[in-house]
Write an enzyme that holds these catalytic residues in place. Sequence first.
Site, PDB file in Angstrom:
ATOM      1  N   GLU A 434       1.215   1.357  -3.820  1.00 22.57           N
ATOM      2  CA  GLU A 434       0.624   2.129  -2.898  1.00 22.57           C
ATOM      3  C   GLU A 434      -0.517   1.213  -1.912  1.00 22.57           C
ATOM      4  OE1 GLU A 434       2.133   5.808  -3.356  1.00 22.57           O
ATOM      5  OE2 GLU A 434       1.639   6.282  -1.117  1.00 22.57           O
ATOM      6  N   ASP A 512       1.536   7.313  -5.476  1.00 22.27           N
ATOM      7  CA  ASP A 512       0.711   8.113  -5.783  1.00 22.27           C
ATOM      8  C   ASP A 512       1.675   9.520  -6.983  1.00 22.27           C
ATOM      9  OD1 ASP A 512      -1.056   7.556  -4.189  1.00 22.27           O
ATOM     10  OD2 ASP A 512      -0.669   8.816  -2.547  1.00 22.27           O
ATOM     11  N   ASP A 514       2.365  12.474  -6.383  1.00 21.01           N
ATOM     12  CA  ASP A 514       3.267  13.387  -5.386  1.00 21.01           C
ATOM     13  C   ASP A 514       4.899  12.703  -4.897  1.00 21.01           C
ATOM     14  OD1 ASP A 514       2.730  11.579  -2.999  1.00 21.01           O
ATOM     15  OD2 ASP A 514       1.458  12.814  -1.969  1.00 21.01           O
ATOM     16  N   ASP A 516       5.977  11.952  -2.262  1.00 22.37           N
ATOM     17  CA  ASP A 516       5.511  10.195  -1.030  1.00 22.37           C
ATOM     18  C   ASP A 516       5.692   9.660  -2.084  1.00 22.37           C
ATOM     19  OD1 ASP A 516       6.344  11.770   1.536  1.00 22.37           O
ATOM     20  OD2 ASP A 516       3.849  11.455   1.585  1.00 22.37           O
TER      21      ASP A 516
END
Length: 646
Positions: A434, A512, A514, A516
């Site tokens: 990403e 990531d 997290d 998102d």
Amino acid sequence: MSEEIKKNNYSADSIQALEGMEHVRMRPSMYIGDVGVRGLHHLVYEVVDNSIDEAMGGHCDTISVAINEDGSVTVEDNGRGIPVDLHKKEGVSALEVVMTKIGAGGKFDKDSYKVSGGLHGVGVSVVNALSVHMKSTVFREGKIYEQEYERGKALYPVKQIGETEKRGTRQTFFPDDTIFQQTTEFSYDTLSARMRELSFLNKGITITFTDKREVDEKGEFKSEVFHSDEGLKEYIRYLDGNREPIISHVISMDHEKGEIPVEVALIYNTSYTENIFSYVNNINTHEGGTHLQGFRSGLTRTLKKYADASGMLDKLKFEISGDDFREGLTAIISVKVAEPQFEGQTKTKLGNREVVSPVSQAVGEMLENYLEENPNDAKVIIQKVILAAQARHAAKKAREMVQRKTVMGGGGLPGKLSDCSEQDPARCEVYLVEGDSAGGTAKQGRDRNFQAILPLRGKILNVEKAMHHKVFENEEIRNIFTALGVTVGTAEDSKALNLEKLRYHKVIIMCDADVDGSHISTLILTFFFRFMKELIEEGHVYIAAPPLYLVKKGNKKEYAWNDVQRDQANERMGGSANIQRYKGLGEMNAEQLWETTMDPNFRTLRQVNIDSLAEADQVFSMLMGDEVPPRREFIEKNAVYANIDA
Ligand code: 0RA
């Protein structure tokens, strides 16, 4: 133990039976497919299948399945109980024959017993052979009988241990860890999904499922009760719960009579995906086969005839293809076949030719009736088909562009791809990363010999909500197709995937750690699930697990993937260590990324697999759909994962 076996006085036939059992232990995969997680769970399915058969014969209505505290599994039904009387030919009780002889099944009762399955249907003796310990308890004619086994060998002849008013069979088994070396731990989610599926496929039965390995805050076991009065109709509602229907009812039929029992249910929704699940004898036929062929032909023939007669197609400039009738369709077909022939790579493709025409006819009749009785719905369906045909023309052009680039190599590989030097796909891996900045770090950190990096820009398209031509027009998605060397679509099947030229055998999603990031992983996974299902099924898709924390003190450093690891690392360093929380891949330098997430000797990759296509479909439609509440509920329910991911 040997004393007890001697007492049992085996005849020549039972010695042969023992040899059969030895063969199961020597070649377990021949009987249950594999000795990994999948094979392990097949043991449970096999035992449950026997109780389902008893229920389908009309002899029982309740089945309970439990994972016990010690990790063994118990399956109990309220059926007639496996007979315990002397089996004349074998010289031991019928129960012992069923439990210790390969292929004995329940041949002494032809009427209801049994339509054998493909992967399962091998017989409960196979489960017995692959268990360190098994115990059968039969409640029959006022008495309780019991027999125990060790690795498939009876420890003593069937004995009466008491009296009872209840009827039924209880089987408890403990899988053999010398056979299932990877793991003998049963997954709650896998078993629960299968029990739900079975309750939809066999309406009227109540299946309770309990996990006794742990208790919740209230001191209770995790438990679910599955029961469906409407069967496939309800299954469709469950699967499409997060999609918007375009017609007023689930269309369904149940042909129990006749040579081949057929059940079908379907609905049309506003999405663009085709979702058909087919079953033979309760087994999900991933690869389809003759029943699916019959379904498709019945659907196409009947809708086409109706559309032609309605005059709605008069202004259409091109032919409607079979695919067009299935956009936004969710359907389930379940047939029972006495002697199923399973073909295909994973032996989940029904081969019996005689199934095609009865299914096609039944589906045709069902649809004809519905269209006649619901003219408004009929119109809506045909309009949807026409739209699909128009969109297909647009998609074809877009797809041909992807194709040309990929096959001809004309356009070459995507400019953003940093390829590896190794040529053998089996040794190559590609990281889908990403963002350009993380992509840059990964590019520096990787081993360029065998690791390629493809950075993806921000959020990729939500394919769950996009029309197909939009999907093929999307640049990021085209890059994925081209980079992987995968092509899609042939003249006869526009969705067929060609994996022959797959350039990397490991496709690793790295996002990531997290919320998102996990959203983006889910978007990418949804794309793979809808457009490259085979890539997942053949085990090529992985998710990288970047660490959450760096724990540092002086020259000591450790990475942590969750809070427990973090605290332990801190303790090992005598407390008061410096703790850095990684908010994204971008906060790691190339070396750290390599050490923790890319180095094959150190990293953990989670391989993505699909236990149940139906379950996966339901989850994806929910995660990517419009409805927020179910998504929130799912994320909360899976909070443990969310902790790893978030
Ligand atoms: C054949 C005959 C009879 C019972 C069964 C099979 C039977 C098998 C299983 C396996 C799990 N649960 C089961 N329940 C019943 C008995 C026939 C009779 O009583 O007349």
